[in-house]
Write an enzyme that holds these catalytic residues in place. Structure first.
Site, PDB file in Angstrom:
ATOM      1  N   ASP A 217       0.848  -1.197   0.000  1.00 41.09           N
ATOM      2  CA  ASP A 217       0.000   0.000   0.000  1.00 41.09           C
ATOM      3  C   ASP A 217       0.879   1.240   0.000  1.00 41.09           C
ATOM      4  O   ASP A 217       2.094   1.159   0.080  1.00 41.09           O
ATOM      5  CB  ASP A 217      -0.889   0.001   1.241  1.00 41.09           C
ATOM      6  CG  ASP A 217      -0.068  -0.055   2.521  1.00 41.09           C
ATOM      7  OD1 ASP A 217       0.357   1.014   2.993  1.00 41.09           O
ATOM      8  OD2 ASP A 217       0.179  -1.163   3.035  1.00 41.09           O
ATOM      9  N   ASP A 219       0.555   3.658   2.363  1.00 43.80           N
ATOM     10  CA  ASP A 219       0.401   4.264   3.682  1.00 43.80           C
ATOM     11  C   ASP A 219      -0.696   5.340   3.595  1.00 43.80           C
ATOM     12  O   ASP A 219      -1.771   5.056   3.076  1.00 43.80           O
ATOM     13  CB  ASP A 219       1.738   4.793   4.192  1.00 43.80           C
ATOM     14  CG  ASP A 219       1.796   4.915   5.709  1.00 43.80           C
ATOM     15  OD1 ASP A 219       1.274   4.013   6.392  1.00 43.80           O
ATOM     16  OD2 ASP A 219       2.362   5.893   6.208  1.00 43.80           O
TER      17      ASP A 219
END
Length: 279
Positions: A217, A219
């Site tokens: 991802d 973040d």
């Protein structure tokens, strides 16, 4: 002189190694240490002819949050059963646009944002080593093991970054946006919750340690993008974990192909030279 003894490789993480026939003759082994019990039983066996030991960092039921993992017991147990190397997998968030989800990173440095974790074996624990160990942490990871992981990733033609600084946060919560932006300003490429103190303890134990990070991802630092959540992390990790497992399996073969391992002796000598002991 080189160290010609046969190597034995510990694998921390474990996800992706459940392919039938990959891990041959697995035997569960319960190990206790002066620092308590490891996260789970050790699973000893053979991967393509090389003795290996798999340990689930969080336990096979993922029962330990990052700050509750007994990192000291995990590393001590792997050393106790004869491991010379440790190759680890870790799920990470990206702090850099180019480190996109689904890619791999052969981590080469860290920033420690944890607190309260046991970061040394040298703390007068009964049954543990004596003295105080002022261990140099540059380089943080074993360059030979990192090279093996890098070579394996290149051969597979996987999207991979061969350097990256990981910021290890305390968890179990994810970062705030302000924290995520700060970590970027510090020069971090990745953020996770488990590299520290694992890498420190492995080096203190004289082991060859390297980690392959799987980016799941971005973040929460990017504008106009939703914050990271558990379901997204798990989905991305499950989708791409085989890449990390492939790289580790191939790196095992690369490391085992060498009959001389002078760097292992050098790791141990570094630890010895870092110990202050007053009788």
């Amino acid at each position: 002189m080189g160290d010609s003894k046969k190597i034995k490789i510990g694998i921390i993480g474990g996800s992706g190694f459940d392919e039938p026939g990959l891990f041959e003759n697995p035997v569960e082994r319960v190990v206790s240490t002066p620092f308590g019990n490891p996260s789970d039983v050790l699973l000893e066996g053979v991967i393509k002819g090389v003795p290996c030991v798999i340990l689930a960092r969080h336990g096979r039921k993922h029962q330990f949050q990052p700050s509750d993992v007994n990192y000291r017991a995990n590393i001590w147990a792997l050393k106790e059963v004869g491991c010379t190397h440790v190759l680890a997998t870790t799920a990470t968030g990206s702090l850099h646009e180019d480190y996109q989800p689904g890619s791999l990173v052969i981590v080469d440095d860290f920033i420690d944002r944890t607190w309260g974790r046991k970061c040394t074996f040298y703390d007068r624990t009964e049954g543990g080593p004596k003295g105080v160990c002022h261990l140099p942490m540059s380089p943080a990871f074993c360059e030979v093991a990192r090279s093996a992981l890098s070579t394996a990733a290149r051969a597979r033609n996987y999207l991979c970054h061969y350097k990256g600084t990981v910021v290890t946060i305390q968890g179990p919560r994810f970062s705030s946006r302000a924290e995520s932006l700060m970590h970027r300003q510090w020069g971090g490429h990745l953020v996770n919750m488990t590299t520290v103190p694992e890498v420190v303890l492995a080096k203190e134990a004289g082991l060859s340690y390297a980690a392959v990070a799987l980016v799941t991802d971005y973040d929460c630092w990017r504008d106009n993008e939703k914050s990271v959540c558990v379901s997204d992390v798990l989905e991305a990790f499950a989708k791409n974990v085989k890449k990390a497992a492939d790289v580790i399996v191939d790196a095992i073969q690369i490391l085992a192909a060498s009959t001389e391992h002078p760097y292992l002796a050098a790791h141990k000598e570094l630890v010895t030279s870092a110990i202050m002991l007053k009788e």
